[in-house]
Scaffold this active site. Sequence first.
Site, short mmCIF file in Angstrom:
data_model
loop_
_atom_site.label_atom_id
_atom_site.label_comp_id
_atom_site.label_asym_id
_atom_site.label_seq_id
_atom_site.Cartn_x
_atom_site.Cartn_y
_atom_site.Cartn_z
N ARG A 141 -2.25 12.26 6.83
CA ARG A 141 -1.22 11.38 7.42
C ARG A 141 0.07 12.13 7.76
O ARG A 141 1.17 11.60 7.61
CB ARG A 141 -0.88 10.20 6.51
CG ARG A 141 -2.01 9.28 6.18
CD ARG A 141 -2.57 8.57 7.43
NE ARG A 141 -3.65 7.69 7.03
CZ ARG A 141 -4.92 8.10 6.93
NH1 ARG A 141 -5.26 9.35 7.25
NH2 ARG A 141 -5.85 7.25 6.56
N SER A 186 -1.99 0.19 6.39
CA SER A 186 -1.55 0.69 5.08
C SER A 186 -0.05 0.97 5.11
O SER A 186 0.41 1.74 5.95
CB SER A 186 -2.27 1.99 4.74
OG SER A 186 -3.64 1.77 4.71
N GLU A 199 3.92 5.08 4.37
CA GLU A 199 3.22 5.68 5.52
C GLU A 199 3.88 5.20 6.82
O GLU A 199 3.96 5.93 7.80
CB GLU A 199 1.74 5.25 5.47
CG GLU A 199 0.92 5.79 6.61
CD GLU A 199 -0.54 5.37 6.52
OE1 GLU A 199 -1.18 5.49 5.45
OE2 GLU A 199 -1.06 4.92 7.56
#
Length: 337
Positions: free
Chosen positions: A164, A237, A333
């Site tokens: 990520r 998420s 995130e």
Amino acid sequence: MLVEENKSLKKLSTFGCDETCHYFTSIDSNHSLLEAINWCKEKNKPYLILGAGSNVLFTKSFEGLVLKMGITGIKKTNETATEIFLTVGAGENWHHFVSYCVQKSWGGIENLSLIPGTVGASPIQNIGAYGVEVKEVIASVCAFDTHTNDWITLQNSDCAFEYRDSIFKKNKNRYIITSVDFVLKKQAILRTDYGAIKDVLHEKGIKKPNLNDLSSAIIQIRTSKLPDPSILGNAGSFFKNPTISKSIFEKLYTQFPQMMAYPISDNAYKIAAGWLIEQCGWKGIRKGMVGCYEKQSLVLVNYGQATGKEILAFSEEIIQSVLKKFNVLLEREVNVL
Ligand SMILES: Cc1cc2nc3c(=O)[nH]c(=O)nc-3n(C[C@H](O)[C@H](O)[C@H](O)COP(=O)(O)OP(=O)(O)OC[C@H]3O[C@@H](n4cnc5c(N)ncnc54)[C@H](O)[C@@H]3O)c2cc1C
């Protein structure tokens, strides 16, 4: 160049928070991108590149120019006996691109089916799902470097891809991605080991899946687990799965033997952030218009009129409670703006 003033960002991000931007324009070519950047320089205004808004949380109005990336096009640039080379415009819808490749039987991105957003944003956080990350199929990324005022091509190894993360996420707003070059396989190697994929294929009686079967199975799993942003605002998420050292893992494991974690190197473990959040009792909890999704505690949802600030405050409460119980710091995130 058409500039709209005081535009609402509610429909331009999947969280659906009602913030505004002072100026807004759409980008459909490299030329219009340069025009917009020059406009910002002349007027001394900040800019923000926006794809489909599926990984941003607006917590206040943006006092500059929002550039909505709309450069489209999927072009085959080369082909060998085993591989296909494609250049794809940053504004193409990611899932549309996946479906196009699945239909053509070009393998490599089928596990990333149904991830919302644009192709241009896919390298930014190195999107990933069901055991695959987009870095595995990216050859290079074309961008405008706003520090040097140059058009550049970054090869895969220059992109500093990690879980990520990438050079683009680390240097926020420096690189404006205009297209991405992909290499896909003519003979797909199907990855069916991760998550519930095998169960779904088994339920459907599919013993030898093809690309389309795999993509459909993933779409089915995702649809059953994740909230549809057009019904319930969310950005997927909200938190990353944290990495901890082996010694911290061993200490935690003696206290919580049921902990969901796996080794990622000799000295590091990744823990499921969703498990940590669930253990702190957040799953399904709602406070006003904000909630922790009942089927997946990594996802925060907007039940209607939640503000970005309220969602951010709720996420902070989660971070603090996980820190208190496990001494593990969760990282967001989602890009908070
Ligand atoms: C229901 C749901 C499920 C999701 N599932 C997953 C998943 O499984 N895996 C996963 O990795 N992600 C997932 N996401 C997150 C999201 O879909 C991805 O991060 C996606 O790549 C974001 O694309 P976007 O176009 O919406 O980017 P945006 O949200 O518009 O932008 C994200 C960031 O990238 C920057 N940016 C966007 N485009 C460009 C560009 N062309 N050049 C430079 N900077 C740019 C923006 O400034 C911002 O900082 C999910 C989101 C939702 C809502």
